[in-house]
Design an enzyme around this catalytic site. Sequence first.
Site, PDB file in Angstrom:
ATOM      1  N   GLY A  61     -15.541   3.018   3.895  1.00 51.12           N
ATOM      2  CA  GLY A  61     -14.252   3.648   3.663  1.00 51.12           C
ATOM      3  C   GLY A  61     -13.572   3.208   2.382  1.00 51.12           C
ATOM      4  CD  GLN A  62     -14.772  -0.503  -2.480  1.00 54.15           C
ATOM      5  OE1 GLN A  62     -15.946  -0.723  -2.145  1.00 54.15           O
ATOM      6  NE2 GLN A  62     -14.196  -1.132  -3.496  1.00 54.15           N
ATOM      7  CG  HIS A 104      -8.681  -3.161  -2.356  1.00 55.97           C
ATOM      8  ND1 HIS A 104      -9.613  -2.454  -3.067  1.00 55.97           N
ATOM      9  CD2 HIS A 104      -8.515  -2.497  -1.188  1.00 55.97           C
ATOM     10  CE1 HIS A 104      -9.991  -1.384  -2.371  1.00 55.97           C
ATOM     11  NE2 HIS A 104      -9.348  -1.400  -1.210  1.00 55.97           N
ATOM     12  CG  HIS A 119      -6.821  -3.063   3.125  1.00 54.98           C
ATOM     13  ND1 HIS A 119      -6.122  -1.893   2.935  1.00 54.98           N
ATOM     14  CD2 HIS A 119      -8.055  -2.842   2.591  1.00 54.98           C
ATOM     15  CE1 HIS A 119      -6.892  -1.002   2.315  1.00 54.98           C
ATOM     16  NE2 HIS A 119      -8.077  -1.551   2.098  1.00 54.98           N
ATOM     17  CG  ASP A 149      -2.084   0.955   1.095  1.00 53.40           C
ATOM     18  OD1 ASP A 149      -3.226   0.483   0.979  1.00 53.40           O
ATOM     19  OD2 ASP A 149      -1.850   2.192   1.092  1.00 53.40           O
ATOM     20  CB  ILE A 150       0.764   4.286  -2.120  1.00 58.40           C
ATOM     21  CG1 ILE A 150       1.841   5.218  -2.660  1.00 58.40           C
ATOM     22  CG2 ILE A 150      -0.511   5.050  -1.780  1.00 58.40           C
ATOM     23  CD1 ILE A 150       1.497   5.798  -4.032  1.00 58.40           C
ATOM     24  CG  ASN A 177     -12.543  -0.846   3.843  1.00 58.32           C
ATOM     25  OD1 ASN A 177     -12.901  -1.298   4.934  1.00 58.32           O
ATOM     26  ND2 ASN A 177     -11.390  -0.217   3.685  1.00 58.32           N
TER      27      ASN A 177
HETATM   28  P1  5GP Z   1      -9.753   1.288   0.349  1.00 57.98           P
HETATM   29  O1  5GP Z   1      -9.806   2.611   1.079  1.00 57.98           O
HETATM   30  O2  5GP Z   1     -10.468   1.381  -0.987  1.00 57.98           O
HETATM   31  O3  5GP Z   1     -10.177   0.112   1.157  1.00 57.98           O
HETATM   32  O4  5GP Z   1      -8.221   1.029   0.060  1.00 57.98           O
HETATM   33  C1  5GP Z   1      -7.538   1.598  -1.002  1.00 57.98           C
HETATM   34  C2  5GP Z   1      -6.071   1.571  -0.642  1.00 57.98           C
HETATM   35  O5  5GP Z   1      -5.324   1.827  -1.818  1.00 57.98           O
HETATM   36  C3  5GP Z   1      -5.661   2.625   0.383  1.00 57.98           C
HETATM   37  O6  5GP Z   1      -5.114   1.994   1.521  1.00 57.98           O
HETATM   38  C4  5GP Z   1      -4.643   3.478  -0.370  1.00 57.98           C
HETATM   39  O7  5GP Z   1      -3.570   3.907   0.443  1.00 57.98           O
HETATM   40  C5  5GP Z   1      -4.183   2.548  -1.469  1.00 57.98           C
HETATM   41  N1  5GP Z   1      -3.737   3.221  -2.674  1.00 57.98           N
HETATM   42  C6  5GP Z   1      -4.347   4.266  -3.299  1.00 57.98           C
HETATM   43  N2  5GP Z   1      -3.667   4.607  -4.402  1.00 57.98           N
HETATM   44  C7  5GP Z   1      -2.591   3.767  -4.470  1.00 57.98           C
HETATM   45  C8  5GP Z   1      -1.513   3.649  -5.405  1.00 57.98           C
HETATM   46  O8  5GP Z   1      -1.404   4.363  -6.405  1.00 57.98           O
HETATM   47  N3  5GP Z   1      -0.606   2.674  -5.153  1.00 57.98           N
HETATM   48  C9  5GP Z   1      -0.698   1.854  -4.063  1.00 57.98           C
HETATM   49  N4  5GP Z   1       0.263   0.943  -3.903  1.00 57.98           N
HETATM   50  N5  5GP Z   1      -1.708   1.944  -3.176  1.00 57.98           N
HETATM   51  C10 5GP Z   1      -2.642   2.893  -3.373  1.00 57.98           C
END
Ligand code: 5GP
Length: 117
Positions: A96-97, A103, A105, A34-35, A90
Site C-alpha cells: 500500500g505504499q 516514512h 506512520h 497526514d493530509i 509500508n
Molecule cells: P503510504 O501509503 O505511502 O504508506 O503513505 C503515504 C501517506 O502520505 C498517506 O497516508 C497520504 O495520506 C499521505 N500524503 C499524501 N500526500 C500528502 C501531502 O501532500 N501532505 C501530507 N501531509 N500527507 C500526504
Amino acid sequence: MRDPDPDCLFCRIVAGEIPSDRVYEDDEVICFRDINPQAPTHVLAIPRRHIPDARGLSNGDGPLLERLFGVLRDIADAEGLDGGYRMVTNVGPDAGQTVFHLHFHLLGGRSMRWPPG
Ligand code: 5GP
Ligand code: ZN
C-alpha cells in the site's frame, strides 16, 4: 537514491515547496500530520534524505532509525497516546505504499484491529 528527488512529494515537503503541518523537525528528520488522517493522531515521520523505502536502509542508518523512533515516541507522549499506538511503514505497492520516500506512520487515538487490511 539518496539525493533530493524533484519528483518526490516528500522531498518537496522537506524543501518547503509544499506546505505541511509540521509537528517536529531537526537536521535529519521531519514529522508532519497526514493530509488524510486515518486516526485522531496520524503523523508521518520521514528522514530529510531521500530513501525510497525501508529496503534502502543500511547498517549506517542505525542512528537515523533511533532518531525516528525516539521522535515518534515523544510525539505520541505529547499527543497523550497513553493507551498505545501503531507505528507502520509500508514497503512497496503490495503493502500500500503510495509515496516512495521512507516514512513511518504514527496512528493513535482510537483502538486498532489486527491484522491490517
Ligand atoms: P503510504 O501509503 O505511502 O504508506 O503513505 C503515504 C501517506 O502520505 C498517506 O497516508 C497520504 O495520506 C499521505 N500524503 C499524501 N500526500 C500528502 C501531502 O501532500 N501532505 C501530507 N501531509 N500527507 C500526504
Ligand atoms: Zn524523497
